[in-house]
Write an enzyme that holds these catalytic residues in place. Structure first.
Site, PDB file in Angstrom:
ATOM      1  N   GLU A 130      -3.094 121.730 -64.786  1.00 25.23           N
ATOM      2  CA  GLU A 130      -2.662 122.524 -65.956  1.00 25.23           C
ATOM      3  C   GLU A 130      -3.605 122.336 -67.125  1.00 25.23           C
ATOM      4  OE1 GLU A 130       1.443 121.017 -66.204  1.00 25.23           O
ATOM      5  OE2 GLU A 130       1.883 123.016 -66.973  1.00 25.23           O
ATOM      6  N   HIS A 185       2.908 119.646 -60.483  1.00 23.81           N
ATOM      7  CA  HIS A 185       2.165 120.424 -61.476  1.00 23.81           C
ATOM      8  C   HIS A 185       0.731 119.908 -61.405  1.00 23.81           C
ATOM      9  CE1 HIS A 185       6.066 121.623 -62.855  1.00 23.81           C
ATOM     10  NE2 HIS A 185       5.553 122.364 -63.817  1.00 23.81           N
TER      11      HIS A 185
HETATM   12  P1  5GP Z   1      14.333 120.183 -67.563  1.00 24.01           P
HETATM   13  O1  5GP Z   1      13.624 119.308 -66.575  1.00 24.01           O
HETATM   14  O2  5GP Z   1      14.725 119.435 -68.811  1.00 24.01           O
HETATM   15  O3  5GP Z   1      15.477 120.951 -66.986  1.00 24.01           O
HETATM   16  O4  5GP Z   1      13.294 121.334 -67.986  1.00 24.01           O
HETATM   17  C1  5GP Z   1      12.370 121.184 -69.030  1.00 24.01           C
HETATM   18  C2  5GP Z   1      11.295 120.175 -68.670  1.00 24.01           C
HETATM   19  O5  5GP Z   1      10.490 120.676 -67.586  1.00 24.01           O
HETATM   20  C3  5GP Z   1      10.295 119.929 -69.793  1.00 24.01           C
HETATM   21  O6  5GP Z   1      10.744 118.948 -70.679  1.00 24.01           O
HETATM   22  C4  5GP Z   1       9.045 119.485 -69.022  1.00 24.01           C
HETATM   23  O7  5GP Z   1       9.157 118.131 -68.669  1.00 24.01           O
HETATM   24  C5  5GP Z   1       9.133 120.319 -67.761  1.00 24.01           C
HETATM   25  N1  5GP Z   1       8.351 121.560 -67.909  1.00 24.01           N
HETATM   26  C6  5GP Z   1       8.795 122.786 -68.230  1.00 24.01           C
HETATM   27  N2  5GP Z   1       7.788 123.678 -68.263  1.00 24.01           N
HETATM   28  C7  5GP Z   1       6.681 123.003 -67.942  1.00 24.01           C
HETATM   29  C8  5GP Z   1       5.311 123.383 -67.783  1.00 24.01           C
HETATM   30  O8  5GP Z   1       4.895 124.536 -67.966  1.00 24.01           O
HETATM   31  N3  5GP Z   1       4.449 122.389 -67.434  1.00 24.01           N
HETATM   32  C9  5GP Z   1       4.849 121.099 -67.209  1.00 24.01           C
HETATM   33  N4  5GP Z   1       3.943 120.216 -66.852  1.00 24.01           N
HETATM   34  N5  5GP Z   1       6.131 120.723 -67.352  1.00 24.01           N
HETATM   35  C10 5GP Z   1       7.036 121.656 -67.704  1.00 24.01           C
END
Ligand code: 5GP
Length: 362
Positions: free
Chosen positions: A227, A224
């Site tokens: 952002e 990422h």
């Molecule tokens: P998981 O990894 O728990 O399956 O999916 C959710 C996690 O992905 C969030 O807690 C965050 O760490 C990351 N995440 C989801 N959407 C975004 C985003 O738009 N930007 C960033 N930097 N991280 C995201």
């Protein structure tokens, strides 16, 4: 069926817990409410709120994790998310998730990921291919024939590959643990590493040793990047030469130049960027500049559940906003094959699937 739904698509930036269905989230919240663990009415409006700033999105993720982080639920949401993408003709899906540890329920990063794999095995609506293997030509042709029919009468096949996310709240040691786990799970579809989590938290140097280790070991890497405005980070991230980056919003002129020279593919998440107000209006989205510059890019959902979108919707949105026709959108989707984190055998299969779908495009 509308063309943006029926056309084959490739999803390369989808967070597991962000892609959860609203209905599942509400059901999980209701159950925890009944157990007295949370107050359902407090949580309900947070889940149903439509537009959130980036900061609010990360608060929502903390809530989602309370609701979803147990083995059974992780398995359930993995199955549902994969089936949802497959139902809109996603033929190749890279799903990313942050392996989580929770001693109180006996969850380790490894057992979390085993629950994810269990979810892939539980998918029944379509045939799932998540274990890398060589495809023989006849199998490949047969599967293309199966996938050929997006008319719902024959079984479809979706490739799924997994990326393990490093959360920016993590330490160097925790990040290295995630990379080691990814290496151990290469045989069950884990192909790479993602760096994500709240971009206002953590520092690039904390994650660098883990990312370097992953790179040396041949794992694919996506970051990422940009952002939020952060001059200390964007350039080192581009210098690192990841295989892809996500978002690429707050770049300075020199950084755009570096990105374009490097040809690092960008995962574009239109709805996410607009809903989080990272970009004030869709007509000024950098998609246009990158598309016109023929820079490698791919449309993605980011968090289909949290942002109430779907990959089909992202294609429709790009088409109507930027005046691109069905054929241009088809080519855009097909170009994504080049940037997937999978071998030539899978790419070859996908080329076949797109060729076959192209014959029906009118
Ligand atoms: P998981 O990894 O728990 O399956 O999916 C959710 C996690 O992905 C969030 O807690 C965050 O760490 C990351 N995440 C989801 N959407 C975004 C985003 O738009 N930007 C960033 N930097 N991280 C995201």
């Amino acid at each position: 069926m509308e063309w943006w739904v029926s056309m084959p698509k490739i999803e390369l930036h989808a967070h597991l817990n962000g892609s959860i269905r609203d209905s599942t989230l509400l059901e999980l919240a209701r159950v925890l409410g009944e157990k007295g663990a949370i107050v359902f009415s407090d949580v309900e409006h947070v889940i149903m709120k439509n537009d959130r700033s980036l900061g609010e999105v990360f608060k929502l993720f903390d809530l989602i994790h309370i609701l979803t982080t147990d083995h059974k639920t992780v398995t359930r949401i993995t199955k549902e998310v994969v089936e949802d993408f497959a139902s809109e003709n996603v033929v190749y899906l890279e799903l990313r998730t942050t392996p989580k540890k929770n001693d109180s329920i006996g969850m380790s990063k490894q057992s979390y990921m085993e629950a994810v794999i269990e979810g892939l095995r539980a998918v029944t609506a379509v045939d799932i291919d998540f274990v890398p293997h060589k495809i023989n030509t006849q199998d490949s042709l047969n599967s293309i024939a199966m996938n050929d029919a997006c008319d719902g009468t024959r079984r479809k096949k979706t490739y799924v590959r997994l990326l393990l996310s490093i959360d920016r709240r993590e330490t160097t040691e925790a990040a290295i643990e995630t990379v080691k786990l990814a290496l151990e799970m290469r045989g069950v579809g884990v192909v790479g590493i993602d760096l994500s989590g709240n971009p206002d938290v953590g520092e690039w140097n904390t994650f660098l040793p883990a990312l370097k280790f992953a790179q040396e070991q041949g794992l694919y890497i996506t970051l990422h990047c940009g952002e939020v405005p952060n001059r200390q980070e964007v350039q080192p991230m581009l210098d690192f030469l990841p295989q892809r980056i996500g978002h690429a919003i707050f770049f300075e002129e020199e950084e755009w130049r570096q990105l374009k020279t490097s040809k690092i593919p960008v995962e574009i998440c239109l709805t996410s960027n607009i809903k989080t107000e990272s970009i004030s209006s869709i007509d000024i989205h950098h998609f246009v500049d990158l598309y016109n510059a023929k820079h490698p890019l791919v449309l993605c959902t980011d968090d289909a559940g949290v942002f109430s979108t779907s990959l089909s919707n992202e294609y429709k949105l790009a088409s109507t906003t930027f005046g691109l026709g069905k054929r241009e959108m088809f080519e855009l989707a097909r170009n994504g094959i080049e940037f997937i984190f999978a071998g030539d055998d899978v790419k070859q299969y996908l080329v076949g699937a797109f060729d076959s779908a192209a014959k029906k495009l009118n």
